[in-house]
Motif scaffolding. Structure first.
Motif: not given
Length: 298
Positions: A92-105, A120-125
Motif C-alpha cells: 500500500q502507498v497512501r498519497i496525500g494531495a490538495t484537492d485540485g491535483v487529487a481530483s483532476f491529475i 500495488l494498492e494506491l490510496q489518494i487522500v
C-alpha cells in the motif's frame, strides 16, 4: 519487545488516540489500550500522557518513537526488496494531495501506475490543508509549498498555470470585463480566506480585490460555482479541458504560475516501493499537466 508491540506504539503515537489506532490496526480500542499498558509495564516507563484530549508522547515515548520508525523502515525495506525481485511492486502507498491535483491529475496517473503493478494498492487522500506526514496521514504528499522543516525529502515536480475563467453564459449577460479593474463589477469566486493552508493559494492580492462573493475551501466546489454562473474565478488551466462551459478571460492581464512538489519521509525515499512510486508520480504528474495545459485554447 517484538515488532507487533512497536506497530501498536506507532499507531497510538500517530493517531493520538486508542480508537484511531484501533482503526489502523483493525483491533478494538480496548485491546490496543491493553497492549500499550503491557508495553509500558515491560519497559517500566510511561510512554504516553493520557488526557481527555487523547494520548500525547512523554519524553520516553519521543525517544522510543525515532527507534520504532527506524525499525518500521527496516522491516518495510526488507519486504520491498523481496517483492522487488519480481520487478513488480506490491503493498500500500497512501498519497496525500490538495484537492485540485487529487481530483483532476492523480486519478489518471495512479490508474496508469496500478495497471503496471496489479499488486500495488494506491490510496489518494484529498485534503484542503497541509498533509501531516509525521503522523502518517500519508506516505507521501503532493503540495504547492515545499515544507521547510522535518525529516523529509522534497522534489519539485512541475509548474502549472492558472487564469481567470467564467462560464460562457455568465459572460454573455454580465457587465464588460476588459481589465482587472472591471472585476469590481463582478462577483469573484475563490477560497475562504481563513481556511487557506498554503499562502500560494491566496489569489486576492493578484486579483486586486478585497473579498470573494462566493467562496469554498475546495477547488472542486469553486469550479462548480463558476460553472453555475456564480462569477469569475481563478481556475487551473489543467482543469479547463474537463470544463468546456468555461472560458479564460483577461489572460493578458493576469497569469498565475505555481508549482507542485513531492514530499516524502527521508527514510522512505530509500525504500523500493516508495522510491519507484515516487518516481512514477513525478513523471506521470509532469506529463499529465503538460498534456492537459496543451489542450487549452484549441
Amino acid at each position: 519487545m517484538d515488532w507487533d508491540d512497536l506497530k501498536v506504539f506507532l499507531a497510538v503515537a500517530r493517531g493520538e488516540s486508542l480508537s484511531r489506532a484501533g482503526r489502523v490496526l483493525k483491533r478494538d480500542a480496548a485491546t490496543v489500550g491493553r497492549r500499550v499498558s503491557k508495553l509500558e509495564a515491560d519497559l517500566g516507563l510511561s510512554l504516553f500522557t493520557k488526557s481527555p484530549q487523547g494520548y500525547a508522547l512523554t519524553d520516553a515515548g519521543l525517544r522510543l518513537l525515532s527507534h520504532a520508525e527506524r525499525a518500521e523502515q527496516a522491516v518495510m525495506s526488507g519486504v520491498d526488496e523481496l517483492a522487488g525481485q519480481s520487478g513488480q511492486l506490491s503493498g500500500q502507498v497512501r498519497i496525500g494531495a490538495t484537492d485540485g491535483v487529487a481530483s483532476f491529475i492523480l486519478p489518471q496517473v495512479c490508474a496508469a501506475i496500478q495497471r503496471d503493478h496489479p499488486e500495488l494498492e494506491l490510496q489518494i487522500v484529498a485534503l484542503p490543508r497541509v498533509i501531516n506526514l509525521s503522523k502518517r496521514e500519508a506516505d507521501m504528499a503532493i503540495t504547492v509549498s515545499p515544507p521547510q522543516t522535518g525529516r523529509i525529502t522534497v522534489q519539485k515536480i512541475t509548474d502549472y498555470n492558472l487564469h481567470l475563467a467564467a462560464s460562457h453564459e455568465y459572460l454573455e449577460q454580465a457587465a464588460p470585463l476588459e481589465c482587472l479593474a472591471d472585476l469590481r463589477n463582478h462577483p469573484v469566486v475563490g477560497y475562504i480566506q481563513d481556511m487557506i493552508s498554503y499562502p500560494e493559494l491566496d489569489f486576492l492580492e493578484d486579483l486586486g480585490v478585497e473579498k470573494t462573493a462566493l467562496a469554498s475551501n475546495l477547488v472542486s466546489v469553486q469550479l462548480g460555482l463558476v460553472k453555475q454562473g456564480g462569477g469569475v474565478g481563478v481556475t487551473h488551466d489543467f482543469i479547463l479541458p474537463s470544463a468546456p462551459e468555461l472560458k479564460r478571460v483577461l489572460t493578458d492581464e493576469l497569469s498565475i504560475r505555481r508549482s507542485f512538489y513531492l514530499v516524502r519521509h527521508e527514510g522512505d525515499a530509500r525504500m523500493e516501493r516508495f522510491a519507484r512510486v515516487g518516481e512514477e508520480l513525478l513523471c506521470g504528474i509532469r506529463d499529465e499537466v503538460a498534456r492537459l495545459e496543451g489542450m487549452v485554447g484549441r
